[in-house]
Structure formats: C-alpha cells, structure tokens
Enzyme design. Structure first.
Site, PDB file in Angstrom:
ATOM      1  N   ASP A   8       0.824  -1.212   0.000  1.00  0.00           N
ATOM      2  CA  ASP A   8       0.000   0.000   0.000  1.00  0.00           C
ATOM      3  C   ASP A   8       0.858   1.262   0.000  1.00  0.00           C
ATOM      4  O   ASP A   8       2.084   1.195   0.137  1.00  0.00           O
ATOM      5  CB  ASP A   8      -0.956  -0.013   1.203  1.00  0.00           C
ATOM      6  CG  ASP A   8      -0.268  -0.399   2.514  1.00  0.00           C
ATOM      7  OD1 ASP A   8       0.981  -0.379   2.557  1.00  0.00           O
ATOM      8  OD2 ASP A   8      -0.962  -0.726   3.482  1.00  0.00           O
ATOM      9  N   GLU A  53      -9.630  -1.498   5.055  1.00  0.00           N
ATOM     10  CA  GLU A  53     -10.329  -1.181   6.294  1.00  0.00           C
ATOM     11  C   GLU A  53     -11.596  -2.031   6.414  1.00  0.00           C
ATOM     12  O   GLU A  53     -12.042  -2.639   5.435  1.00  0.00           O
ATOM     13  CB  GLU A  53     -10.698   0.313   6.280  1.00  0.00           C
ATOM     14  CG  GLU A  53      -9.503   1.256   6.164  1.00  0.00           C
ATOM     15  CD  GLU A  53      -8.687   1.369   7.449  1.00  0.00           C
ATOM     16  OE1 GLU A  53      -8.716   0.437   8.285  1.00  0.00           O
ATOM     17  OE2 GLU A  53      -8.012   2.398   7.614  1.00  0.00           O
TER      18      GLU A  53
HETATM   19  C1  GLP Z   1      -0.457   0.193   8.715  1.00  0.00           C
HETATM   20  C2  GLP Z   1      -0.161  -0.518   7.359  1.00  0.00           C
HETATM   21  C3  GLP Z   1      -0.421  -1.971   7.483  1.00  0.00           C
HETATM   22  C4  GLP Z   1       0.124  -2.439   8.823  1.00  0.00           C
HETATM   23  C5  GLP Z   1      -0.749  -1.919   9.921  1.00  0.00           C
HETATM   24  C6  GLP Z   1      -0.222  -2.173  11.312  1.00  0.00           C
HETATM   25  O1  GLP Z   1      -1.266   1.279   8.635  1.00  0.00           O
HETATM   26  N1  GLP Z   1      -0.799  -0.003   6.211  1.00  0.00           N
HETATM   27  O2  GLP Z   1       0.175  -2.661   6.389  1.00  0.00           O
HETATM   28  O3  GLP Z   1       0.121  -3.830   8.891  1.00  0.00           O
HETATM   29  O4  GLP Z   1      -1.103  -0.586   9.685  1.00  0.00           O
HETATM   30  O5  GLP Z   1       0.794  -1.278  11.636  1.00  0.00           O
HETATM   31  P1  GLP Z   1       1.828  -1.547  12.784  1.00  0.00           P
HETATM   32  O6  GLP Z   1       2.597  -2.743  12.391  1.00  0.00           O
HETATM   33  O7  GLP Z   1       2.691  -0.324  12.833  1.00  0.00           O
HETATM   34  O8  GLP Z   1       1.047  -1.754  14.034  1.00  0.00           O
END
Ligand code: GLP
Length: 258
Positions: free
Chosen positions: A67, A143
C-alpha cells in the site's frame, strides 16, 4: 491456518525471517510482498543480518508493497516508497529496480491501480506476502467492510488508522486521508501469506482474524480462505485466542513433512 505463538517479538521476527529465507533459497528470483508499519521491523532486521553475514542473498528477488498513502510528496520520509527504500531495499540488499510501491501521486488512479495488478501478474504472482494487522483488523489498508474480493484501489483511511499512524507524523492533520492498497482478493492470490502481530493492542484483531467468522468487518479474517496462511504471534498478541493451548499443542506435534 497455522498459528505459532512465540515468547518474544524478536522470536516472531526470527521465525518469520526463516520462512522468507526458505522461500528465497528455493527460488532466488522469488516475488516478495512487502508490508510497512512496526510489525515487520524485526523480520527486516533479521533478514538484513543474514544478508550482511552472507547467509542470504536477496539481490534477485522482486517485490511489491501492499500500500501507499495518497498525496505525500515523494521525498516525504513517511511515504511508504521512502519507508520501503530506507528500511527494506537498502538494508536487505535488494535491487531498487525490482521493487514497486503503488504510486500515491498518480493523476490517473484507475490506470495506476490496474497497472499494479498487471505488474504483479506479469511477475508471476507473489510467492510470499508479509502482513501486519491494524488494531481494527485491517491488512494492507483494507479497512473494515472492504470487499473480500477487492483488488488494488484507492480507499479512505478509517479514523482509527489515521489516529494509530499519527505517531509517524507531526500531527494527526498531516496523516493523509486516502491510500492506494492491494485488495483482499489481490492478497489472497499470493501463494503464501505470513501475518505477524506483536503486543496486546493487536489481541482483539488477531482473535477475530483467526477464530471469528470470515467477515469484511475484520478484513484479516480473509486469511481463513487461504490454503497456506501462517500467523506468528507473541504472547500478548495471542492473549485473546480461545484455542491458544491447542495452537501450542499442534505446533509441538506437527505432522511429518511429506
Ligand atoms: C499500517 C499498514 C499496514 C500495517 C498496519 C499495522 O497502517 N498499512 O500494512 O500492517 O497498519 O501497523 P503496525 O505494524 O505499525 O502496528
């Protein structure tokens, strides 16, 4: 799906790195699916260590990021293009020409997203897709209520995701409102899925993903539809799993490899 519960976040990183290492050793030109966020950092650190000591070579791998934020300038340190270049491509000795991130500055999003899907297909599909999980159960930036069949597209970020990610920006207002993300259908097309989660903040999302009904309300529950998905957790992230002891039992008594 296979659920592994490990004592520390570092162990989560090491075991996930083992999976990726074995995929790349079997196929040096493997196509990797890259995730951003804090969850995969221990994996990248472990892979970088193996590259440095010469036991792993990722120079021939290709990769696609999950993404990207829409509208961040290319040189913004929190654009996923910048994060992937800094935290992954450089330390892992990958070839920048073989790594793609969706173009969050595209003026023709329809075309950009269709081309991204095509590029993945032309590369032969993703061999192993790395995934974190959002507190609301998102994977990539899919989402809640994302279609289980969705493809790469533009989406609006949920307020909780913007708030969660505000820690990477100077203020909440600076967190983009939109993103481009691979769809759940795109993710499910990968040959293997590897989801990692650490910390109690993910426990609810993990429980819904692993043990809840398959539902777009918890997008990570789509992993239940995949024939080769592994979920690697530390103890706090596993703390709300009803069958945690059963997963420990099955991990200790794996069927013989065929
Ligand atoms: C982000 C990314 C995701 C990620 C998730 C968790 O916004 N777009 O790919 O897995 O949220 O983030 P984190 O690993 O920092 O908790």
């Amino acid at each position: 799906m296979e659920v592994l519960i490990l004592p520390t976040p570092e162990e989560v990183g090491r075991v996930a790195a083992d999976r990726i290492t074995s995929v790349v050793r079997a196929k040096p030109g493997a196509v990797l699916g890259l995730a951003t966020g804090s969850s995969p950092q221990a994996i990248y650190a472990e892979l970088a260590r193996r590259v440095r000591d010469g036991s792993l070579d990722l120079a021939l791998t290709r990769a696609f990021a999950l993404d990207e934020y829409v509208g961040l300038p290319v040189d913004h340190p929190q654009s996923y293009a910048a994060v992937i270049a800094r935290d992954v491509v450089g330390p892992l000795g990958m070839d920048p020409q073989r790594v793609r991130v969706p173009d969050g500055l595209s003026e023709d999003v329809e075309r950009t997203t269709a081309e991204y899907e095509l590029a993945i297909a032309r590369a032969g599909g993703i061999d192993i897709q790395l995934l974190g999980i959002g507190a609301n159960g998102h994977i990539g930036f899919n989402e809640p209520t994302s279609s289980l069949a969705s493809r790469t597209r533009i989406k609006t970020l949920a307020p909780q995701t913007r708030a969660d990610n505000a820690r990477f920006f100077a203020s909440l207002d600076e967190v983009p409102m939109h993103c481009i993300t691979q769809g759940l259908g795109t993710i499910l097309d990968a040959r293997e899925l590897l989801l990692v989660a650490q910390g109690e903040g993910k426990a609810d999302a993990v429980a819904h993903a692993v043990e809840g009904p398959v539902s777009s309300m918890w997008p990570a529950s789509a992993l239940q539809l995949h024939p080769h998905a592994t979920v690697i957790l530390d103890e706090p992230a596993a703390s709300r799993l009803a069958l945690a002891d059963y997963y420990r039992y099955t991990a200790a008594h794996k069927p013989p490899a065929s």
